[in-house]
Design a protein around this motif. Structure first.
Motif, PDB file in Angstrom:
ATOM      1  N   HIS A   1       0.828  -1.210   0.000  1.00 33.62           N
ATOM      2  CA  HIS A   1       0.000   0.000   0.000  1.00 33.62           C
ATOM      3  C   HIS A   1       0.862   1.259   0.000  1.00 33.62           C
ATOM      4  CE1 HIS A   1      -2.946   2.703   2.476  1.00 33.62           C
ATOM      5  NE2 HIS A   1      -2.902   3.072   1.220  1.00 33.62           N
ATOM      6  N   LYS A   2       1.894   1.253   0.819  1.00 33.48           N
ATOM      7  CA  LYS A   2       2.687   2.471   1.023  1.00 33.48           C
ATOM      8  C   LYS A   2       4.067   2.431   0.359  1.00 33.48           C
ATOM      9  CE  LYS A   2       0.201   3.428   5.299  1.00 33.48           C
ATOM     10  NZ  LYS A   2       0.279   3.654   6.767  1.00 33.48           N
ATOM     11  N   GLY A   3       4.343   1.345  -0.326  1.00 33.02           N
ATOM     12  CA  GLY A   3       5.648   1.238  -0.979  1.00 33.02           C
ATOM     13  C   GLY A   3       6.785   1.131   0.014  1.00 33.02           C
ATOM     14  N   ILE A   4       6.625   0.287   1.016  1.00 29.35           N
ATOM     15  CA  ILE A   4       7.643   0.116   2.051  1.00 29.35           C
ATOM     16  C   ILE A   4       8.460  -1.135   1.743  1.00 29.35           C
ATOM     17  CG2 ILE A   4       8.046  -0.308   4.507  1.00 29.35           C
ATOM     18  CD1 ILE A   4       5.361   1.097   5.053  1.00 29.35           C
ATOM     19  N   GLY A   5       9.709  -0.938   1.371  1.00 32.72           N
ATOM     20  CA  GLY A   5      10.595  -2.054   1.074  1.00 32.72           C
ATOM     21  C   GLY A   5      10.322  -2.727  -0.255  1.00 32.72           C
ATOM     22  N   THR A   6       9.341  -2.233  -0.987  1.00 34.81           N
ATOM     23  CA  THR A   6       8.968  -2.774  -2.293  1.00 34.81           C
ATOM     24  C   THR A   6       8.216  -1.698  -3.063  1.00 34.81           C
ATOM     25  OG1 THR A   6       7.907  -4.651  -3.411  1.00 34.81           O
ATOM     26  CG2 THR A   6       6.721  -3.693  -1.540  1.00 34.81           C
ATOM     27  N   GLU A   7       7.912  -1.961  -4.316  1.00 38.84           N
ATOM     28  CA  GLU A   7       7.143  -0.990  -5.094  1.00 38.84           C
ATOM     29  C   GLU A   7       5.681  -0.988  -4.653  1.00 38.84           C
ATOM     30  OE1 GLU A   7       7.540  -1.602  -9.252  1.00 38.84           O
ATOM     31  OE2 GLU A   7       9.712  -1.284  -9.277  1.00 38.84           O
ATOM     32  N   LYS A   8       5.083   0.177  -4.692  1.00 35.87           N
ATOM     33  CA  LYS A   8       3.676   0.308  -4.331  1.00 35.87           C
ATOM     34  C   LYS A   8       2.814  -0.435  -5.341  1.00 35.87           C
ATOM     35  CE  LYS A   8       0.255   3.855  -3.135  1.00 35.87           C
ATOM     36  NZ  LYS A   8       0.093   5.277  -2.749  1.00 35.87           N
ATOM     37  N   ASN A   9       1.830  -1.205  -4.824  1.00 35.03           N
ATOM     38  CA  ASN A   9       0.915  -1.935  -5.699  1.00 35.03           C
ATOM     39  C   ASN A   9      -0.413  -2.070  -4.968  1.00 35.03           C
ATOM     40  OD1 ASN A   9      -0.560  -4.058  -7.033  1.00 35.03           O
ATOM     41  ND2 ASN A   9       1.344  -4.647  -8.066  1.00 35.03           N
ATOM     42  N   LEU A  10      -1.359  -1.225  -5.325  1.00 36.66           N
ATOM     43  CA  LEU A  10      -2.631  -1.184  -4.611  1.00 36.66           C
ATOM     44  C   LEU A  10      -3.466  -2.449  -4.803  1.00 36.66           C
ATOM     45  CD1 LEU A  10      -3.735   2.532  -5.189  1.00 36.66           C
ATOM     46  CD2 LEU A  10      -2.760   1.524  -3.120  1.00 36.66           C
ATOM     47  N   GLU A  11      -3.350  -3.070  -5.966  1.00 36.46           N
ATOM     48  CA  GLU A  11      -4.131  -4.287  -6.214  1.00 36.46           C
ATOM     49  C   GLU A  11      -3.680  -5.410  -5.279  1.00 36.46           C
ATOM     50  OE1 GLU A  11      -2.824  -2.423  -8.624  1.00 36.46           O
ATOM     51  OE2 GLU A  11      -4.660  -1.642  -9.554  1.00 36.46           O
ATOM     52  N   ILE A  12      -2.374  -5.586  -5.163  1.00 35.64           N
ATOM     53  CA  ILE A  12      -1.865  -6.625  -4.255  1.00 35.64           C
ATOM     54  C   ILE A  12      -2.186  -6.248  -2.813  1.00 35.64           C
ATOM     55  CG2 ILE A  12       0.198  -7.772  -3.377  1.00 35.64           C
ATOM     56  CD1 ILE A  12       1.439  -7.498  -6.141  1.00 35.64           C
ATOM     57  N   ALA A  13      -2.041  -4.966  -2.492  1.00 35.93           N
ATOM     58  CA  ALA A  13      -2.345  -4.508  -1.138  1.00 35.93           C
ATOM     59  C   ALA A  13      -3.792  -4.824  -0.767  1.00 35.93           C
ATOM     60  CB  ALA A  13      -2.092  -3.013  -1.013  1.00 35.93           C
ATOM     61  N   GLU A  14      -4.708  -4.567  -1.693  1.00 33.38           N
ATOM     62  CA  GLU A  14      -6.129  -4.820  -1.412  1.00 33.38           C
ATOM     63  C   GLU A  14      -6.380  -6.299  -1.126  1.00 33.38           C
ATOM     64  OE1 GLU A  14     -10.019  -6.138  -1.810  1.00 33.38           O
ATOM     65  OE2 GLU A  14      -8.617  -6.497  -3.472  1.00 33.38           O
ATOM     66  N   LYS A  15      -5.782  -7.163  -1.933  1.00 33.43           N
ATOM     67  CA  LYS A  15      -5.989  -8.606  -1.738  1.00 33.43           C
ATOM     68  C   LYS A  15      -5.437  -9.066  -0.392  1.00 33.43           C
ATOM     69  CE  LYS A  15      -5.999  -9.759  -6.675  1.00 33.43           C
ATOM     70  NZ  LYS A  15      -5.273 -10.444  -7.783  1.00 33.43           N
ATOM     71  N   LEU A  16      -4.253  -8.595  -0.043  1.00 33.17           N
ATOM     72  CA  LEU A  16      -3.630  -9.014   1.212  1.00 33.17           C
ATOM     73  C   LEU A  16      -4.393  -8.487   2.427  1.00 33.17           C
ATOM     74  CD1 LEU A  16       0.090  -8.545   0.181  1.00 33.17           C
ATOM     75  CD2 LEU A  16      -0.928 -10.702   0.951  1.00 33.17           C
ATOM     76  N   LEU A  17      -4.829  -7.236   2.356  1.00 28.82           N
ATOM     77  CA  LEU A  17      -5.556  -6.660   3.480  1.00 28.82           C
ATOM     78  C   LEU A  17      -6.952  -7.279   3.614  1.00 28.82           C
ATOM     79  CD1 LEU A  17      -4.399  -2.982   3.027  1.00 28.82           C
ATOM     80  CD2 LEU A  17      -3.876  -4.446   4.980  1.00 28.82           C
ATOM     81  N   ALA A  18      -7.547  -7.649   2.492  1.00 26.22           N
ATOM     82  CA  ALA A  18      -8.826  -8.355   2.558  1.00 26.22           C
ATOM     83  C   ALA A  18      -8.650  -9.714   3.234  1.00 26.22           C
ATOM     84  CB  ALA A  18      -9.403  -8.533   1.155  1.00 26.22           C
ATOM     85  N   GLU A  19      -7.563 -10.407   2.911  1.00 22.95           N
ATOM     86  CA  GLU A  19      -7.249 -11.672   3.577  1.00 22.95           C
ATOM     87  C   GLU A  19      -7.042 -11.456   5.072  1.00 22.95           C
ATOM     88  OE1 GLU A  19      -6.008 -15.330   2.085  1.00 22.95           O
ATOM     89  OE2 GLU A  19      -7.979 -14.472   1.688  1.00 22.95           O
ATOM     90  N   ALA A  20      -6.271 -10.427   5.411  1.00 23.36           N
ATOM     91  CA  ALA A  20      -6.014 -10.136   6.820  1.00 23.36           C
ATOM     92  C   ALA A  20      -7.317  -9.890   7.560  1.00 23.36           C
ATOM     93  CB  ALA A  20      -5.088  -8.923   6.944  1.00 23.36           C
ATOM     94  N   LYS A  21      -8.168  -9.061   6.968  1.00 23.93           N
ATOM     95  CA  LYS A  21      -9.453  -8.725   7.586  1.00 23.93           C
ATOM     96  C   LYS A  21     -10.304  -9.981   7.794  1.00 23.93           C
ATOM     97  CE  LYS A  21     -12.242  -6.364   4.935  1.00 23.93           C
ATOM     98  NZ  LYS A  21     -13.520  -7.115   4.762  1.00 23.93           N
ATOM     99  N   PHE A  22     -10.376 -10.824   6.779  1.00 23.94           N
ATOM    100  CA  PHE A  22     -11.191 -12.041   6.850  1.00 23.94           C
ATOM    101  C   PHE A  22     -10.689 -12.997   7.928  1.00 23.94           C
ATOM    102  CE2 PHE A  22     -11.930 -16.466   5.552  1.00 23.94           C
ATOM    103  CZ  PHE A  22     -13.308 -16.471   5.458  1.00 23.94           C
ATOM    104  N   PHE A  23      -9.365 -13.200   7.976  1.00 31.04           N
ATOM    105  CA  PHE A  23      -8.829 -14.175   8.923  1.00 31.04           C
ATOM    106  C   PHE A  23      -8.709 -13.614  10.339  1.00 31.04           C
ATOM    107  CE2 PHE A  23      -7.868 -16.387   5.027  1.00 31.04           C
ATOM    108  CZ  PHE A  23      -8.070 -17.717   5.379  1.00 31.04           C
TER     109      PHE A  23
END
Length: 238
Positions: free
Chosen positions: A184-206
C-alpha cells in the motif's frame, strides 16, 4: 478430536503425549465458551503430570492458560515462567513466545529489544513462522537492529511463503496485514494497490475468524486491517 474417549483412556493409562493432546483439545478447541470446571481440572491435571515428566509442549500450553486467562485470572508472570522453562529446554515455539514477552514487556519483564531480537531470531532460524515477521517488525521500526525496510519486507515475504498453504490463524492474518501495508505504502517494495487490497482483505477475513474463535487479542488488529483496506479501496476508486 477423533477417538477422544480412546485418547482419554491412553492418557489415564499414563501416555504423556495423549495427556497433552487431550488437555489441549479441552482447553483450546473452542475458546468462545468457558471450559466446564471438571474438564478444566482434568486438562490441568494432565498438563501438570506431563510437565513433571519434562514435556515442553505441556509447559507451553500451561503457560498459555495463564497468558490468555483461560479458566484462571490472567497472569503474565506465570506464563513467562513456563514459556522460559520450555524455551530453555529447546521448545521452538516457547523460544518465539519469549521474544513476545520481552518485546511487549509482559508481567514483571521490562521491554528489552535486544532480548526480543535474540529470541525471535533464534526461533526464526529454527523455522517458527511468527518469528520471521516479528524480526521483520524490528527491522521495519529500527528496534535494536538498524532500520531496513527491504529486509523487513523480505522477512514478511518469507513468513507468508511458509504459511500460505495452510493459513494458521495465529500468524497468517498478521503477515498479510504487514505485507498489505508494504504494498500500500511502498515500504521495502514498489507500491501496488491491487496486491495490497488482496492481502488486506485476507487479513481482515482471517482476523475476523480469529476473533470469532475466541481470541482476546484480536479486536485492535482487526480494526487496523479493516481501516487500511477501506483506505486502499478508496485509492483504487480514485
Amino acid at each position: 478430536m477423533d477417538n477422544l474417549a480412546k485418547k482419554i483412556k491412553s492418557a489415564d493409562e499414563g501416555d504423556i503425549d495423549a495427556m497433552v493432546g487431550v488437555a489441549e483439545y479441552i482447553l483450546w478447541e473452542d475458546e468462545t465458551v468457558p471450559v466446564e470446571p471438571d474438564m478444566f481440572e482434568k486438562a490441568i491435571c494432565y498438563l501438570k503430570k506431563a510437565i513433571k515428566a519434562g514435556n515442553t509442549q505441556a509447559m507451553v500450553s500451561y503457560g498459555a492458560v495463564f497468558y490468555n486467562g483461560r479458566g484462571v485470572p490472567q497472569d503474565f508472570n506465570t506464563a513467562v515462567h513456563w514459556y522460559k522453562e520450555a524455551a530453555d529446554r529447546g521448545n521452538i515455539w516457547a523460544i518465539g513466545y519469549m521474544g513476545y514477552m520481552y518485546y511487549y514487556g509482559r508481567g514483571d519483564l521490562e521491554v528489552n529489544m535486544e532480548k526480543a531480537y535474540e529470541y525471535f531470531s533464534k526461533a526464526a532460524m529454527l523455522g517458527v513462522p511468527n518469528a520471521y515477521y516479528k524480526c521483520g517488525d524490528m527491522f521495519l521500526d529500527g528496534k535494536y537492529v538498524e532500520k531496513d525496510t527491504k529486509t523487513a519486507f523480505k522477512l514478511f515475504s518469507i513468513c507468508y511463503n511458509m504459511i500460505e498453504d495452510y493459513k494458521p490463524l495465529d500468524c497468517y492474518p498478521d503477515v498479510c496485514r504487514r505485507l498489505g501495508t508494504c504494498y500500500h505504502k511502498g515500504i521495502g517494495t514498489e507500491k501496488n494497490l491491487e496486491i495490497a487490497e488482496k492481502l488486506l482483505a485476507e487479513a481482515k477475513f482471517f482476523f475476523k475468524k480469529r476473533k470469532d474463535s475466541g481470541n482476546i487479542f484480536t479486536d485492535k488488529v482487526l480494526e487496523t486491517a479493516t481501516q487500511e483496506w477501506l483506505e486502499v479501496m478508496r485509492e483504487l476508486d480514485e
